[in-house]
Every structure is written in C-alpha cells, then in structure tokens.
Write a protein that holds these residues in place. Structure first.
Motif, PDB file in Angstrom:
ATOM      1  N   LEU A  23       0.836  -1.205   0.000  1.00  0.00           N
ATOM      2  CA  LEU A  23       0.000   0.000   0.000  1.00  0.00           C
ATOM      3  C   LEU A  23       0.870   1.254   0.000  1.00  0.00           C
ATOM      4  CD1 LEU A  23      -2.711   1.477   0.205  1.00  0.00           C
ATOM      5  CD2 LEU A  23      -2.597   1.187   2.693  1.00  0.00           C
ATOM      6  N   ALA A  24       1.708   1.397   1.015  1.00  0.00           N
ATOM      7  CA  ALA A  24       2.496   2.624   1.127  1.00  0.00           C
ATOM      8  C   ALA A  24       3.445   2.789  -0.054  1.00  0.00           C
ATOM      9  CB  ALA A  24       3.276   2.627   2.438  1.00  0.00           C
ATOM     10  N   THR A  25       4.141   1.732  -0.423  1.00  0.00           N
ATOM     11  CA  THR A  25       5.093   1.867  -1.529  1.00  0.00           C
ATOM     12  C   THR A  25       4.384   2.102  -2.858  1.00  0.00           C
ATOM     13  OG1 THR A  25       5.234  -0.562  -1.700  1.00  0.00           O
ATOM     14  CG2 THR A  25       6.944   0.567  -0.418  1.00  0.00           C
ATOM     15  N   GLU A  26       3.152   1.604  -3.002  1.00  0.00           N
ATOM     16  CA  GLU A  26       2.382   1.902  -4.206  1.00  0.00           C
ATOM     17  C   GLU A  26       1.942   3.368  -4.206  1.00  0.00           C
ATOM     18  OE1 GLU A  26       0.342   1.518  -7.855  1.00  0.00           O
ATOM     19  OE2 GLU A  26       2.005   0.432  -6.928  1.00  0.00           O
ATOM     20  N   CYS A  65      -8.423 -10.104  -1.135  1.00  0.00           N
ATOM     21  CA  CYS A  65      -8.386  -9.472   0.186  1.00  0.00           C
ATOM     22  C   CYS A  65      -7.541  -8.217   0.092  1.00  0.00           C
ATOM     23  CB  CYS A  65      -7.788 -10.430   1.217  1.00  0.00           C
ATOM     24  SG  CYS A  65      -7.704  -9.754   2.894  1.00  0.00           S
ATOM     25  N   ILE A  66      -8.088  -7.100   0.583  1.00  0.00           N
ATOM     26  CA  ILE A  66      -7.331  -5.856   0.674  1.00  0.00           C
ATOM     27  C   ILE A  66      -7.107  -5.539   2.148  1.00  0.00           C
ATOM     28  CG2 ILE A  66      -7.995  -4.892  -1.550  1.00  0.00           C
ATOM     29  CD1 ILE A  66     -10.191  -3.291  -0.131  1.00  0.00           C
ATOM     30  N   ILE A  67      -5.960  -4.919   2.435  1.00  0.00           N
ATOM     31  CA  ILE A  67      -5.524  -4.697   3.810  1.00  0.00           C
ATOM     32  C   ILE A  67      -5.565  -3.203   4.118  1.00  0.00           C
ATOM     33  CG2 ILE A  67      -3.658  -5.039   5.460  1.00  0.00           C
ATOM     34  CD1 ILE A  67      -2.662  -7.344   3.675  1.00  0.00           C
ATOM     35  N   SER A  68      -6.163  -2.844   5.234  1.00  0.00           N
ATOM     36  CA  SER A  68      -6.416  -1.442   5.570  1.00  0.00           C
ATOM     37  C   SER A  68      -5.130  -0.662   5.823  1.00  0.00           C
ATOM     38  CB  SER A  68      -7.321  -1.351   6.800  1.00  0.00           C
ATOM     39  OG  SER A  68      -6.623  -1.760   7.970  1.00  0.00           O
ATOM     40  N   ALA A 122      -9.127  -6.893   5.439  1.00  0.00           N
ATOM     41  CA  ALA A 122      -8.331  -7.208   6.623  1.00  0.00           C
ATOM     42  C   ALA A 122      -7.905  -5.913   7.302  1.00  0.00           C
ATOM     43  CB  ALA A 122      -7.104  -8.033   6.240  1.00  0.00           C
ATOM     44  N   ALA A 123      -8.079  -5.849   8.613  1.00  0.00           N
ATOM     45  CA  ALA A 123      -7.629  -4.683   9.381  1.00  0.00           C
ATOM     46  C   ALA A 123      -6.174  -4.907   9.779  1.00  0.00           C
ATOM     47  CB  ALA A 123      -8.493  -4.493  10.620  1.00  0.00           C
TER      48      ALA A 123
END
Length: 317
Positions: A23-26, A65-68, A122-123
C-alpha cells in the motif's frame, strides 16, 4: 464462535486466496510523499481518496483481500499530529471503512462478480517497530517486554476488532515477545479471526533471531488464527520458511513477501530491482510448496497481483 472463518470459502473453492500488494510503496510510486512517522496512515488525514484508489486498483487486479491503511496508525501517532483522542480513534476506524467502501463499491458492479467470491477486508495491525518509525520492525530490537507490547497493542486491537473488517491482519511481526503479546489479545477476542505473519531474516528465523518454529508453537493451538505465515521478507527465503511452518502447523500458510528489493533503514531507500513476472513465477513455487494465501508486500503493486492471479487461478474460478 459467532463468526465463520472468512477464508474458508476461498480455500474450499479454489485452494487459493490472493492477497493485495504493497500500500504505502504503491502510494509512493504514484507520487505521494510518505516521509512521515505515520507513513501511509497520514493520508487518512490528508488524502483518504488516494488510499481508496489503491484499494480499488488491487481489487480490479484480482485481489481477494485488501488490507487497511492502519499498519503504522496508532492513537498516540495521530495525537502527535494534533488530532484529539476521539478523532484518533475515528481515524483508525476510517482506515477500515475506506477499504470496506472500496470493496463494496467494487462488488456493486455485476461485471466484477464474474468468477469471484466477495473480497475480504483485513484490518492491519502492524508491529510496535512500525509505530516507532525507526526501522526496528526489521530487527525486533525493542525497549518493551511482552507485557509492555501487550499494553501497546491492546487499545488499537480493541478498536479494530469492533469494526466490520472480515479479519485482523497481524503483519510484519519481528519479535517473539510481540508474538506472545498478540496471542494474548487473540485469546481475549474469541469471536474474531486473525492471521499472523512474521518478518524474517533468513529461511528459518524471524528478525529478532527466534526460530519461526518456536513462534508457530505459540499459535498452533489457537482456533481463531485462520492462517500463519510470512510477509515483508525477501522472496529468496520463502520456500525454506514454508517448510518450517509446515513442519510445525497444519494451518493455512500465507505469504506476501517484498518484491525482492531491500530497504536500508538508515538511508530510507529501496535497493535492487523488482519484476512482476519474476515475482509471479516465484509465487508458483510458493503455491507448490503449500502456501494457500499469496500476495505481495513492499514494492509490489497491482501488476504483481494481476500476474499472480492469472498464473495461479484457472479462468473459471
């Protein structure tokens, strides 16, 4: 238990659940400046739509699944940015809600449902070292013992466990005492499923030097641990780590390693190269070894996830 294990339908249907990528690196690849102690979580304040768009793109790429964006988010971290206590709690919940909104919007289109099960949210519960923002998640060298780590995680755990997230994702755990602290919290939340993923220094030890087999022994008896595995780790170590997990547990194995580049905490730079096609080919070997939940971590993006899905899942699934 009042909830069903959320990963069961995926594994029963195809034997595989595709996790999203970094997430962050994207976000950084898209031009967002995350040079902040909150990392991606500061965009929960400044630009939440940017997080939504990354979640959406991972779903379109084939993630189940995506992660918050709560990995590096804490009450204390938000309050350090001038947010009051109530607002900090709301931001933690907002991280999950953005992912839920992205998932629900994606699922509202019939064309996105073809051959798919409704994706999970997913949290993310990152390690203590992530909150310190000093690179200690890469070493597990902490100034807190098990009780201190339990106290650190407890409030965020309680907040995120009350959200509508499908599962709690304990990620990038580098420390044996932190493992035991999280096991205590999982035990205290019997109506919630979680997965636990370790960050590892080689093909048998987590980052603080503890054999991953010892960590698995703390987890194996917990019914609400839906999967156990590795993330934020070099791909070259994954096959050996899968062997270590299989030798000590029959739980589903989850792997979402880094792209193959490595992070230098002192300079805060990623070094090396990442190729989505090579990563996807490596995922085939992880699947053959027994991994059933597969995705990517730092420096992987939607293209990596698209190629994993295309390679590992038949078109009819």
């Amino acid at each position: 238990m009042s909830r069903d294990n959320p990963i069961t339908d995926f594994l029963d249907r195809s034997g595989l659940l595709v996790i999203d990528g970094g997430l962050a690196t994207e976000l950084e690849r898209r031009g967002y400046d995350l040079n902040d102690e909150l990392w991606s979580a500061h965009l929960l304040i400044d630009d939440p739509d940017a997080i939504y768009q990354v979640h959406r793109d991972y779903l379109l790429a084939g993630a189940d699944c995506i992660i918050s964006a709560s990995y590096q988010a804490t009450i204390e971290g938000f309050m350090g940015k001038g947010v009051d206590e109530e607002g900090a709690e709301e931001l933690l919940c907002k991280a999950v809600q953005i992912a839920l909104d992205a998932r629900d919007d994606f699922w509202s289109y019939q064309s996105n449902r073809q051959g798919r099960i409704r994706p999970l949210v997913a949290a993310s519960i990152g390690p203590y070292g992530a909150a310190l923002a000093d690179g200690s998640e890469y070493t597990g060298d902490y100034d807190l013992d098990e009780d201190g780590l339990y106290d650190f995680h407890k409030r965020r755990w309680q907040i995120l466990s009350r959200t509508r997230a499908d599962i709690l994702a304990c990620e990038t755990i580098p420390s044996y005492p932190e493992t035991k602290a999280l096991v205590r919290l999982i035990t205290e939340t019997p109506d919630r499923y979680a997965w636990i993923c370790f960050s590892c220094q080689d093909n048998r030890r987590i980052n603080d030097g503890t054999p991953i087999a010892r960590c698995i022994q703390e987890i194996v008896g917990l019914n609400q641990v839906a999967a156990v595995g590795i993330n934020c780790t070099a791909p070259r170590f994954i096959l050996g780590l899968i062997d270590e997990i299989k030798a000590n547990s029959s739980k589903p194995i989850i792997v979402y390693p880094n792209s193959g580049e490595h992070f230098e905490p002192d300079t805060r730079e990623w070094l090396g190269q990442a190729a989505p096609d090579n990563f996807a080919q490596a995922s085939k070997s992880w699947r053959s070894k027994g991994a059933q939940l597969i995705g990517g971590c730092c420096r992987t993006g939607p293209e990596h996830i698209s190629q994993i899905r295309e390679l590992l899942l038949p078109k009819s699934i």
